[in-house]
Write a protein that holds these residues in place. Structure first.
Motif, PDB file in Angstrom:
ATOM      1  N   LYS A 125     -56.227 -51.517   1.296  1.00 58.68           N
ATOM      2  CA  LYS A 125     -57.278 -52.515   1.421  1.00 58.68           C
ATOM      3  C   LYS A 125     -56.746 -53.865   1.899  1.00 58.68           C
ATOM      4  N   ASN A 126     -55.490 -54.156   1.544  1.00 59.68           N
ATOM      5  CA  ASN A 126     -54.985 -55.512   1.759  1.00 59.68           C
ATOM      6  C   ASN A 126     -53.783 -55.634   2.676  1.00 59.68           C
ATOM      7  N   GLY A 127     -53.309 -54.501   3.146  1.00 61.16           N
ATOM      8  CA  GLY A 127     -52.075 -54.539   3.927  1.00 61.16           C
ATOM      9  C   GLY A 127     -52.298 -54.200   5.391  1.00 61.16           C
ATOM     10  N   MET A 128     -51.224 -54.304   6.159  1.00 65.35           N
ATOM     11  CA  MET A 128     -51.253 -53.981   7.579  1.00 65.35           C
ATOM     12  C   MET A 128     -50.086 -53.054   7.875  1.00 65.35           C
ATOM     13  N   ARG A 129     -50.338 -52.149   8.811  1.00 62.68           N
ATOM     14  CA  ARG A 129     -49.249 -51.295   9.268  1.00 62.68           C
ATOM     15  C   ARG A 129     -49.007 -51.628  10.729  1.00 62.68           C
ATOM     16  N   ARG A 130     -47.762 -51.664  11.160  1.00 62.30           N
ATOM     17  CA  ARG A 130     -47.470 -51.784  12.586  1.00 62.30           C
ATOM     18  C   ARG A 130     -46.585 -50.628  12.995  1.00 62.30           C
ATOM     19  N   ASP A 131     -47.011 -49.887  14.032  1.00 61.72           N
ATOM     20  CA  ASP A 131     -46.249 -48.743  14.524  1.00 61.72           C
ATOM     21  C   ASP A 131     -45.712 -49.017  15.919  1.00 61.72           C
ATOM     22  N   TRP A 132     -44.650 -48.296  16.253  1.00 57.94           N
ATOM     23  CA  TRP A 132     -44.055 -48.391  17.592  1.00 57.94           C
ATOM     24  C   TRP A 132     -43.707 -46.993  18.102  1.00 57.94           C
ATOM     25  N   LEU A 133     -43.880 -46.820  19.397  1.00 56.26           N
ATOM     26  CA  LEU A 133     -43.424 -45.603  20.069  1.00 56.26           C
ATOM     27  C   LEU A 133     -42.519 -46.051  21.215  1.00 56.26           C
ATOM     28  N   VAL A 134     -41.286 -45.567  21.209  1.00 47.91           N
ATOM     29  CA  VAL A 134     -40.316 -45.950  22.243  1.00 47.91           C
ATOM     30  C   VAL A 134     -40.040 -44.736  23.117  1.00 47.91           C
ATOM     31  N   ARG A 135     -40.309 -44.893  24.421  1.00 50.14           N
ATOM     32  CA  ARG A 135     -40.125 -43.762  25.335  1.00 50.14           C
ATOM     33  C   ARG A 135     -39.192 -44.098  26.482  1.00 50.14           C
ATOM     34  N   ASP A 136     -38.570 -43.085  27.038  1.00 46.11           N
ATOM     35  CA  ASP A 136     -37.788 -43.252  28.257  1.00 46.11           C
ATOM     36  C   ASP A 136     -38.751 -43.657  29.366  1.00 46.11           C
ATOM     37  N   GLY A 137     -38.433 -44.742  30.071  1.00 50.11           N
ATOM     38  CA  GLY A 137     -39.347 -45.274  31.070  1.00 50.11           C
ATOM     39  C   GLY A 137     -39.546 -44.355  32.267  1.00 50.11           C
ATOM     40  N   ASN A 138     -38.596 -43.484  32.524  1.00 48.37           N
ATOM     41  CA  ASN A 138     -38.727 -42.569  33.656  1.00 48.37           C
ATOM     42  C   ASN A 138     -39.343 -41.236  33.256  1.00 48.37           C
ATOM     43  N   SER A 139     -38.803 -40.620  32.226  1.00 47.61           N
ATOM     44  CA  SER A 139     -39.223 -39.254  31.874  1.00 47.61           C
ATOM     45  C   SER A 139     -40.369 -39.228  30.878  1.00 47.61           C
ATOM     46  N   GLY A 140     -40.580 -40.321  30.168  1.00 48.22           N
ATOM     47  CA  GLY A 140     -41.589 -40.332  29.128  1.00 48.22           C
ATOM     48  C   GLY A 140     -41.137 -39.698  27.823  1.00 48.22           C
ATOM     49  N   GLU A 141     -39.927 -39.190  27.815  1.00 52.08           N
ATOM     50  CA  GLU A 141     -39.373 -38.581  26.593  1.00 52.08           C
ATOM     51  C   GLU A 141     -39.404 -39.577  25.432  1.00 52.08           C
ATOM     52  N   THR A 142     -39.812 -39.095  24.267  1.00 56.59           N
ATOM     53  CA  THR A 142     -39.826 -39.973  23.095  1.00 56.59           C
ATOM     54  C   THR A 142     -38.402 -40.232  22.619  1.00 56.59           C
ATOM     55  N   LEU A 143     -38.033 -41.512  22.591  1.00 56.33           N
ATOM     56  CA  LEU A 143     -36.692 -41.876  22.128  1.00 56.33           C
ATOM     57  C   LEU A 143     -36.693 -42.223  20.643  1.00 56.33           C
ATOM     58  N   ALA A 144     -37.750 -42.903  20.213  1.00 58.53           N
ATOM     59  CA  ALA A 144     -37.800 -43.320  18.816  1.00 58.53           C
ATOM     60  C   ALA A 144     -39.239 -43.598  18.396  1.00 58.53           C
ATOM     61  N   ARG A 145     -39.469 -43.478  17.089  1.00 55.18           N
ATOM     62  CA  ARG A 145     -40.759 -43.842  16.501  1.00 55.18           C
ATOM     63  C   ARG A 145     -40.476 -44.717  15.290  1.00 55.18           C
ATOM     64  N   TRP A 150     -46.803 -54.300   6.044  1.00 62.04           N
ATOM     65  CA  TRP A 150     -46.820 -55.743   5.877  1.00 62.04           C
ATOM     66  C   TRP A 150     -47.786 -56.127   4.758  1.00 62.04           C
ATOM     67  N   VAL A 151     -47.421 -57.156   4.030  1.00 61.11           N
ATOM     68  CA  VAL A 151     -48.283 -57.647   2.971  1.00 61.11           C
ATOM     69  C   VAL A 151     -48.534 -59.134   3.189  1.00 61.11           C
ATOM     70  N   MET A 152     -49.574 -59.630   2.556  1.00 59.55           N
ATOM     71  CA  MET A 152     -49.957 -61.017   2.753  1.00 59.55           C
ATOM     72  C   MET A 152     -49.402 -61.859   1.610  1.00 59.55           C
ATOM     73  N   MET A 153     -48.803 -62.973   1.942  1.00 66.09           N
ATOM     74  CA  MET A 153     -48.233 -63.835   0.912  1.00 66.09           C
ATOM     75  C   MET A 153     -48.780 -65.244   1.046  1.00 66.09           C
ATOM     76  N   ASN A 154     -48.990 -65.879  -0.087  1.00 63.88           N
ATOM     77  CA  ASN A 154     -49.400 -67.274  -0.107  1.00 63.88           C
ATOM     78  C   ASN A 154     -48.152 -68.151  -0.129  1.00 63.88           C
ATOM     79  N   THR A 155     -48.023 -69.002   0.879  1.00 59.19           N
ATOM     80  CA  THR A 155     -46.789 -69.786   0.989  1.00 59.19           C
ATOM     81  C   THR A 155     -46.718 -70.903  -0.048  1.00 59.19           C
ATOM     82  N   SER A 156     -47.839 -71.236  -0.661  1.00 60.31           N
ATOM     83  CA  SER A 156     -47.797 -72.275  -1.697  1.00 60.31           C
ATOM     84  C   SER A 156     -47.343 -71.675  -3.026  1.00 60.31           C
TER      85      SER A 156
END
Lengths: 310, 310
Positions: A125-145, A150-156
């Protein structure tokens, strides 16, 4: 208490200045897929490769960080900082990273082009997920996932916060509705101490160059310290995956201890559990790593040097 | 005895594979000015900036290294390695860097584009000079200038070599006829020891990530160790210039000592002399640095954060 990433977002205290950014003339990235995915190409530079002739896990993480920041910059979801959309900013809220998981299939080498896609999603309800897909720019082969939470923090108050409704209204349009690209390793990372560790490295201190704008140690630098206590592993194995739980920030005067416990997976390949902690005993990062044997290259050395295209 | 850079050139054991490289579609650089100057643009990435919000001297040097390697790659002046044109290769000769001098006017920040020009010239009868000019990609303002000197070494005897005539025939067409872009600081770097040093830092050890393909410490990493013994300087000053003399290679099991002696120039700004040496006393790098006061930014902290465009 997830302070480690706060500093990243302080870099983002500005608005997009180039209207032509969407066409990516300078390889700075662009929005694709109905505006929900940010895509950027990287040419692997000579100084990003190491002993094995391939990029390091740190280089991978640097590219993930860069795309995350450029994504935020490009969509203009910035109030006075990334962690603060307009509504977040009014409430002194920022995003901080709590967990990061990366699986690497293959490490690219100098001159290769990699294509990084990144997107965000709700996490509970309160968090965020960030995903990444890293591929070879020529072949499209998946190199990494990779997937991060992430959570929200009050800086005060320095306390975690629920997501206020007005913040949700701002952010939700940017959330993809999809499963994580990396299936979560649900195993709880155990707490290590010296008696349960196979390797202990003491007296690790930040170099000037490890620090970021706020004189905190950059998130990516922790990996170097974690691997320091596994250096014998690095000579014969390559990192197949890493999970990091960020618990506390590290500053330039801190002295760290790096602990590693080694076991074997079903294939007999090494698995490690890691802990970085301060002199005081306070935990900075818990982690786990998975390894696979390096392939032997033509020169008979331990390195794995791809020769295709050379 | 100038082994420090040999490893760089081992990366270059291949031929150009893309005929379209001259048009620079991927920011990999191109040949300009009648074929004698190589030019490449870099977009400064978030992970290349440090405490001050600007790039580090190491990032500058990484860009210099990358353009030098891409220049060699692009002109096809490669036999079985950069240090070995066809004729050099037959004679087991390679180029190794002996000296590097960099002057920095202004450090760029995240999102800036820098344009790096590089070219080579004769240095005496047997040596080579490589120069670099780093400019702001938008304004053309000069950000930095650098000049380096290279000597030829025989990999069998490990001794320096004169330039054979057949090698000269291959290489000379690529030499520019021009004065160095940085006027040489002719002062001999003095030999430091503990009694003449103001700061001594012991027990510096390479991290896994500091090593390159041949398990040597990368040239650029020495700077970090040199600055380690000047860390109090880094908090209030920025590096205006650095000169490095490479004397001996450093391997992963070496332990180094970093020595620094501080004096003042005519303006009263700090000047330092540096030495990195092994436990055995053998000198790895001699250096000197020039410093200027940091400007105070709006936040009253020590950092110098350019705010234009933000």
């Amino acid at each position: 208490m997830f302070l480690a990433a706060e500093k990243q977002w302080t870099l983002l205290d500005w608005k997009p200045r180039r209207s032509d950014m969407l066409v990516d003339p300078f390889g700075l990235g662009k929005i694709v897929q109905d505006g929900l995915v940010f895509q950027q190409n990287f040419s692997i530079r000579s100084y990003e490769i190491g002993v094995d002739g391939t990029t390091s896990i740190e280089s991978f993480m640097n590219h993930l960080q860069e795309t995350a920041l450029n994504h935020a910059k490009t969509v203009g979801l910035l109030g006075d900082g990334f962690g603060s959309t307009e509504a977040m900013s009014k409430r002194n809220l920022i995003w901080v990273v709590a967990r990061m998981q990366i699986l690497v299939n293959r490490y690219p080498t100098w001159g290769d082009t990699v294509q990084v896609d990144t997107w965000v999603a709700a996490n509970g309800k309160n968090g965020m997920r960030r995903d990444w897909l890293v591929r070879d720019g020529n072949s499209g082969e998946t190199l990494a996932r990779a997937s991060s939470k992430w959570v929200m923090m009050n800086t005060s108050t320095r306390k975690l916060s629920k997501m206020p409704d007005d913040v949700r209204v701002e952010i939700e349009p940017y959330f993809m509705d999809c499963a994580p690209i990396v299936e979560e390793d649900g195993r709880k990372l155990p707490k290590l101490d010296e008696s349960t560790s196979d390797y202990v490295r003491n007296g690790l201190t930040p170099r000037w160059n490890d620090l970021d704008l706020n004189q905190h140690v950059n998130n990516v630098k922790y990996i170097g310290w974690i691997l320091e206590s596994s250096i014998s592993m690095l000579e014969n194995h390559e990192l197949a995956g890493i999970t990091l739980e960020y618990r506390k920030e590290c500053r330039k005067d801190n002295v760290l201890q790096s602990l590693t416990a080694v076991s074997k997976d079903a294939k007999g390949w090494p698995e490690c559990v890691h802990l970085l902690r301060l002199d005081s005993g306070a935990e900075v990062v818990r982690g786990s790593t998975m390894w696979r044997p390096k392939r032997i290259n033509n020169f008979g050395s331990v390195g794995r040097i791809p020769t295709d295209g050379m």
